[in-house]
Structures are given as structure tokens and as C-alpha cells.
Design a protein around this motif. Structure first.
Motif, mmCIF file in Angstrom:
data_model
loop_
_atom_site.group_PDB
_atom_site.id
_atom_site.type_symbol
_atom_site.label_atom_id
_atom_site.label_comp_id
_atom_site.label_asym_id
_atom_site.label_seq_id
_atom_site.Cartn_x
_atom_site.Cartn_y
_atom_site.Cartn_z
ATOM 1 N N LEU A 40 0.832 -1.207 0.000
ATOM 2 C CA LEU A 40 0.000 0.000 0.000
ATOM 3 C C LEU A 40 0.865 1.255 0.000
ATOM 4 O O LEU A 40 0.607 2.187 -0.763
ATOM 5 N N ALA A 41 1.899 1.285 0.830
ATOM 6 C CA ALA A 41 2.794 2.445 0.867
ATOM 7 C C ALA A 41 3.477 2.634 -0.488
ATOM 8 O O ALA A 41 3.601 3.764 -0.977
ATOM 9 N N GLY A 42 3.874 1.545 -1.124
ATOM 10 C CA GLY A 42 4.492 1.627 -2.446
ATOM 11 C C GLY A 42 3.541 2.205 -3.485
ATOM 12 O O GLY A 42 3.934 3.023 -4.329
ATOM 13 N N MET A 43 2.274 1.813 -3.418
ATOM 14 C CA MET A 43 1.277 2.362 -4.350
ATOM 15 C C MET A 43 1.055 3.849 -4.091
ATOM 16 O O MET A 43 0.880 4.629 -5.030
ATOM 17 N N ALA A 44 1.060 4.260 -2.825
ATOM 18 C CA ALA A 44 0.888 5.680 -2.500
ATOM 19 C C ALA A 44 2.050 6.496 -3.068
ATOM 20 O O ALA A 44 1.838 7.561 -3.651
ATOM 21 N N TRP A 45 3.292 5.999 -2.901
ATOM 22 C CA TRP A 45 4.448 6.726 -3.454
ATOM 23 C C TRP A 45 4.351 6.811 -4.969
ATOM 24 O O TRP A 45 4.634 7.856 -5.565
ATOM 25 N N LYS A 46 3.979 5.705 -5.624
ATOM 26 C CA LYS A 46 3.860 5.712 -7.091
ATOM 27 C C LYS A 46 2.808 6.704 -7.555
ATOM 28 O O LYS A 46 2.996 7.400 -8.555
ATOM 29 N N ALA A 47 1.692 6.788 -6.849
ATOM 30 C CA ALA A 47 0.644 7.746 -7.218
ATOM 31 C C ALA A 47 1.161 9.177 -7.074
ATOM 32 O O ALA A 47 0.921 10.020 -7.946
ATOM 33 N N LEU A 48 1.888 9.462 -6.008
ATOM 34 C CA LEU A 48 2.450 10.796 -5.819
ATOM 35 C C LEU A 48 3.486 11.102 -6.903
ATOM 36 O O LEU A 48 3.505 12.201 -7.460
ATOM 37 N N GLN A 49 4.328 10.139 -7.217
ATOM 38 C CA GLN A 49 5.348 10.337 -8.245
ATOM 39 C C GLN A 49 4.745 10.553 -9.627
ATOM 40 O O GLN A 49 5.305 11.274 -10.452
ATOM 41 N N ALA A 50 3.580 9.964 -9.884
ATOM 42 C CA ALA A 50 2.943 10.101 -11.192
ATOM 43 C C ALA A 50 2.471 11.520 -11.469
ATOM 44 O O ALA A 50 2.309 11.906 -12.623
ATOM 45 N N VAL A 51 2.242 12.303 -10.437
ATOM 46 C CA VAL A 51 1.712 13.661 -10.621
ATOM 47 C C VAL A 51 2.695 14.754 -10.184
ATOM 48 O O VAL A 51 2.321 15.910 -10.097
ATOM 49 N N THR A 52 3.945 14.369 -9.929
ATOM 50 C CA THR A 52 4.958 15.339 -9.514
ATOM 51 C C THR A 52 6.262 15.091 -10.254
ATOM 52 O O THR A 52 6.427 14.064 -10.906
ATOM 53 N N SER A 53 7.203 16.035 -10.158
ATOM 54 C CA SER A 53 8.524 15.871 -10.762
ATOM 55 C C SER A 53 9.598 16.248 -9.734
ATOM 56 O O SER A 53 9.336 17.001 -8.803
ATOM 57 N N PRO A 54 10.825 15.736 -9.905
ATOM 58 C CA PRO A 54 11.873 15.910 -8.906
ATOM 59 C C PRO A 54 12.777 17.115 -9.146
ATOM 60 O O PRO A 54 13.946 17.074 -8.797
ATOM 61 N N HIS A 55 12.280 18.177 -9.695
ATOM 62 C CA HIS A 55 13.129 19.288 -10.115
ATOM 63 C C HIS A 55 13.297 20.376 -9.060
ATOM 64 O O HIS A 55 13.187 21.563 -9.343
ATOM 65 N N ILE A 56 13.622 19.964 -7.841
ATOM 66 C CA ILE A 56 13.815 20.891 -6.723
ATOM 67 C C ILE A 56 15.291 20.897 -6.339
ATOM 68 O O ILE A 56 15.953 19.862 -6.350
ATOM 69 N N GLU A 57 15.795 22.075 -5.992
ATOM 70 C CA GLU A 57 17.160 22.199 -5.491
ATOM 71 C C GLU A 57 17.190 23.270 -4.417
ATOM 72 O O GLU A 57 16.242 24.042 -4.279
ATOM 73 N N THR A 58 18.284 23.300 -3.666
ATOM 74 C CA THR A 58 18.451 24.373 -2.688
ATOM 75 C C THR A 58 18.754 25.661 -3.446
ATOM 76 O O THR A 58 19.120 25.620 -4.623
ATOM 77 N N VAL A 59 18.639 26.802 -2.783
ATOM 78 C CA VAL A 59 18.956 28.064 -3.457
ATOM 79 C C VAL A 59 20.427 28.134 -3.825
ATOM 80 O O VAL A 59 20.810 28.896 -4.697
ATOM 81 N N ALA A 60 21.262 27.300 -3.191
ATOM 82 C CA ALA A 60 22.686 27.227 -3.531
ATOM 83 C C ALA A 60 22.932 26.317 -4.734
ATOM 84 O O ALA A 60 24.059 26.202 -5.207
ATOM 85 N N GLY A 61 21.882 25.638 -5.241
ATOM 86 C CA GLY A 61 22.014 24.801 -6.428
ATOM 87 C C GLY A 61 22.216 23.317 -6.161
ATOM 88 O O GLY A 61 22.450 22.558 -7.091
#
Length: 143
Positions: A72-93
Motif C-alpha cells: 500500500l505504501a508503495g502504491m501511494a508513493w507511485k501515485a504521488l510520483q505520477a503527478v509530480t517531478s523531482p526538479h527541486i534544489e536548494t537556493v545554492a544549487g
């Protein structure tokens, strides 16, 4: 989210999404994020991430619940990943691959180039050059 037992009742730990907190005057972003906070002169525009959360003590659960809760936890993570992207960084890059951003939040942040996202004391931004609709990767937090 919870598992269903044989009798149709819920069993095991609860998984919930603790929603993104956004302060803005942008009605579309407020609607798409479930936001409730309107920006004012005293409270400027800002956003902090939501999270999938659960409290789990595996030793307190039956073997079948331990096994199924992992699924169930794996399915929840997959659902979240399907609607988001990993393009976050700190202000320092420095890339922050565990953080993720949804399309509405990404578009909102990219329309405000001087705006910083934050997670308590950690100051974040959308990685430069990332369009609002790019998806993929894995992570744990989302704006």
C-alpha cells in the motif's frame, strides 16, 4: 488510505497526505492545491511542501498486514510520483531528489522567479530550465 480486512473494516496504519501550504492570490493555484491562505501585504506569497505520512509499528501488526502495508505504501508513493517531478534544489544549487513538485506549484513558482519555496529553514527553488510539465523520478515530499 488504509488496508481493508476480511470483514470489510479498515486495518493497519493510516497513510495520509499532509497537504501543501500555499499563500497566494492566484485562484487557480489555491484551487488545485487545496490552498486556503490568501497573500496580503503582511503575509507575502509562499509555499511549503506537503508530505505522505504514516505512523507504523510493524511489530504490532500481523504478518499479512505488514506485507500488505508495504505494498500500500508503495502504491501511494507511485501515485504521488505520477503527478509530480523531482526538479527541486536548494537556493545554492544542490539537487534535492527527495523533494518533488506538482505541475500547478511548479508553474506558480516559475511565474515568480524571485520566490523561494521552503521546508522550515531549508530554502528551495525549482531547478532553472525545468518546464512545468516535465515528470519522472522518485522522492518523498511534494509542493
Amino acid at each position: 488510505m488504509r488496508l481493508l480486512g476480511r470483514d470489510g473494516e479498515t486495518v493497519g496504519p493510516l497513510i495520509q497526505y499532509l497537504r501543501t501550504s500555499v499563500v497566494t492570490t492566484d485562484e487557480a493555484v489555491l484551487a488545485s492545491t487545496g490552498g486556503r491562505y490568501r497573500a496580503t501585504a503582511e503575509r507575502p506569497e509562499a509555499m511549503s511542501p506537503g508530505r505522505l505520512a504514516f505512523k507504523w509499528f510493524p511489530e504490532d501488526e500481523a504478518d499479512c498486514i505488514r506485507r500488505d502495508f508495504v505494498l500500500l505504501a508503495g502504491m501511494a508513493w507511485k501515485a504521488l510520483q505520477a503527478v509530480t517531478s523531482p526538479h527541486i534544489e536548494t537556493v545554492a544549487g544542490r539537487p534535492m531528489p527527495r523533494y518533488r513538485v506538482g505541475a500547478a506549484a511548479k508553474g506558480w513558482a516559475l511565474d515568480r522567479p524571485g520566490l523561494q519555496l521552503h521546508d522550515y529553514a531549508l530554502r528551495l527553488r525549482i531547478r532553472p530550465g525545468m518546464p512545468p510539465t516535465v515528470r519522472g523520478g522518485s522522492g518523498h515530499r511534494s509542493c
